[in-house]
Design an enzyme around this catalytic site. Structure first.
Site, mmCIF file in Angstrom:
data_model
loop_
_atom_site.group_PDB
_atom_site.id
_atom_site.type_symbol
_atom_site.label_atom_id
_atom_site.label_comp_id
_atom_site.label_asym_id
_atom_site.label_seq_id
_atom_site.Cartn_x
_atom_site.Cartn_y
_atom_site.Cartn_z
ATOM 1 N N SER A 77 9.044 64.384 -10.634
ATOM 2 C CA SER A 77 10.276 65.176 -10.571
ATOM 3 C C SER A 77 11.316 64.690 -11.576
ATOM 4 O O SER A 77 11.324 63.526 -11.972
ATOM 5 C CB SER A 77 10.889 65.090 -9.169
HETATM 6 N N1 SAH Z 1 7.201 62.673 -5.397
HETATM 7 C C1 SAH Z 1 6.659 62.849 -6.716
HETATM 8 C C2 SAH Z 1 6.497 64.301 -7.072
HETATM 9 C C3 SAH Z 1 5.062 64.673 -7.155
HETATM 10 S S1 SAH Z 1 4.758 66.395 -7.427
HETATM 11 C C4 SAH Z 1 7.542 62.091 -7.704
HETATM 12 O O1 SAH Z 1 7.994 61.034 -7.390
HETATM 13 O O2 SAH Z 1 7.739 62.514 -8.804
HETATM 14 C C5 SAH Z 1 4.360 66.914 -5.790
HETATM 15 C C6 SAH Z 1 3.122 66.322 -5.179
HETATM 16 O O3 SAH Z 1 2.923 66.956 -3.939
HETATM 17 C C7 SAH Z 1 1.812 66.518 -5.976
HETATM 18 O O4 SAH Z 1 1.278 65.285 -6.270
HETATM 19 C C8 SAH Z 1 0.935 67.301 -5.019
HETATM 20 O O5 SAH Z 1 -0.422 66.945 -5.079
HETATM 21 C C9 SAH Z 1 1.538 66.939 -3.673
HETATM 22 N N2 SAH Z 1 1.238 67.850 -2.581
HETATM 23 C C10 SAH Z 1 1.181 69.212 -2.584
HETATM 24 N N3 SAH Z 1 0.859 69.677 -1.356
HETATM 25 C C11 SAH Z 1 0.731 68.586 -0.546
HETATM 26 C C12 SAH Z 1 0.392 68.408 0.836
HETATM 27 N N4 SAH Z 1 0.110 69.428 1.646
HETATM 28 N N5 SAH Z 1 0.344 67.139 1.314
HETATM 29 C C13 SAH Z 1 0.604 66.069 0.518
HETATM 30 N N6 SAH Z 1 0.907 66.183 -0.784
HETATM 31 C C14 SAH Z 1 0.968 67.417 -1.319
#
Ligand code: SAH
Length: 233
Positions: free
Chosen positions: A83
């Site tokens: 993010s």
């Molecule tokens: N928190 C991260 C952002 C990652 S992007 C950061 O620090 O930048 C969002 C993430 O959510 C992705 O890795 C994706 O695989 C995950 N995601 C999507 N659906 C999900 C679910 N149902 N359970 C757990 N993770 C999920």
């Protein structure tokens, strides 16, 4: 780690120099990013302090390290994203939790947001549905001096009922709606910060005001990768 040896009077002296994981230059760039964030919004100073403690460059691909202190989202493995720092600051700010509060993150990705939550002093749990990222996040957290023991590989729609209730739940993927099981895992007065919508999401904050009562606030438009059901091997 680099090793070099020098011969001195018949004696071989080995000099080991450890590569600095967080250089002065990177610390300086991080400071500038924090100042930029502080100009954009009146964030809780604790949030900015926590972000200043987390070396974001250790959470992105080596080839993108030079971009780590720009206020931009970046691609990570498995076609996901880390993010934008502004978004990380905003979600952490809206979560409105205190030191030692139990907090659950959905969507660990590369582990950066989880590290910021740990730097806030929260007791952090985080779930990721893509195995490759779950492993990457563990490595990144250890590398940058954080405890990876609260990371779980699974489907965030189910939450982690065995550790509930949570004072805060922070969702970092775009949810199709408010997942009922997550709502139920909030403590009374607990807050969930969750982007809801399909192509574009509204950043919602759900506060559990009573056993069956919830209040919803809307903090504007954002864009996240989608929240998907099930796990990916
Ligand atoms: N928190 C991260 C952002 C990652 S992007 C950061 O620090 O930048 C969002 C993430 O959510 C992705 O890795 C994706 O695989 C995950 N995601 C999507 N659906 C999900 C679910 N149902 N359970 C757990 N993770 C999920």
């Amino acid at each position: 780690m680099k090793a070099s040896s020098r011969k001195r009077g018949g004696l071989i002296i080995c000099i080991f120099s450890f590569e600095m994981p967080d250089t002065l230059r990177q610390k300086g760039q991080r400071r500038l990013l924090i100042e930029e964030l502080a100009r954009k919004y009146e964030f809780d100073p604790e949030v900015l302090k926590a972000m200043e403690r987390v070396p974001r460059h250790l959470f992105v691909d080596k080839g993108l390290e030079h971009m780590a202190y720009k206020d931009k989202p970046l691609p990570i493995a498995a076609r996901q994203t880390i993010s934008q720092p502004y978004t990380v600051a905003m979600q952490t700010h809206l979560l409105d939790c205190q030191k030692r509060d139990k907090v659950l993150e959905i969507g660990t990705g590369c582990g950066y947001q989880a590290a910021v939550l740990m730097a806030m002093g929260f007791h952090v749990y985080s779930i990721e549905r893509i195995r490759e990222l779950y492993i990457l996040a563990q490595k990144n957290l250890v590398n940058s001096g954080f405890d990876p023991s609260g990371l779980f590989y699974g489907d965030g729609f189910s939450g982690l009922s065995q550790f509930a209730p949570f004072k805060g739940i922070l969702v970092t993927c775009g949810a199709p709606g408010i997942p009922v099981r997550l709502k139920e895992q909030l403590s009374i007065n607990g807050k969930m910060v969750i982007p809801v919508g399909h192509n574009e999401q509204r950043m919602l904050r759900i506060t559990r005001t009573g056993q069956d009562d919830y209040k919803t606030e809307d903090f504007g438009a954002y864009q996240f990768v989608p929240m998907l059901g099930g796990i990916q091997k």
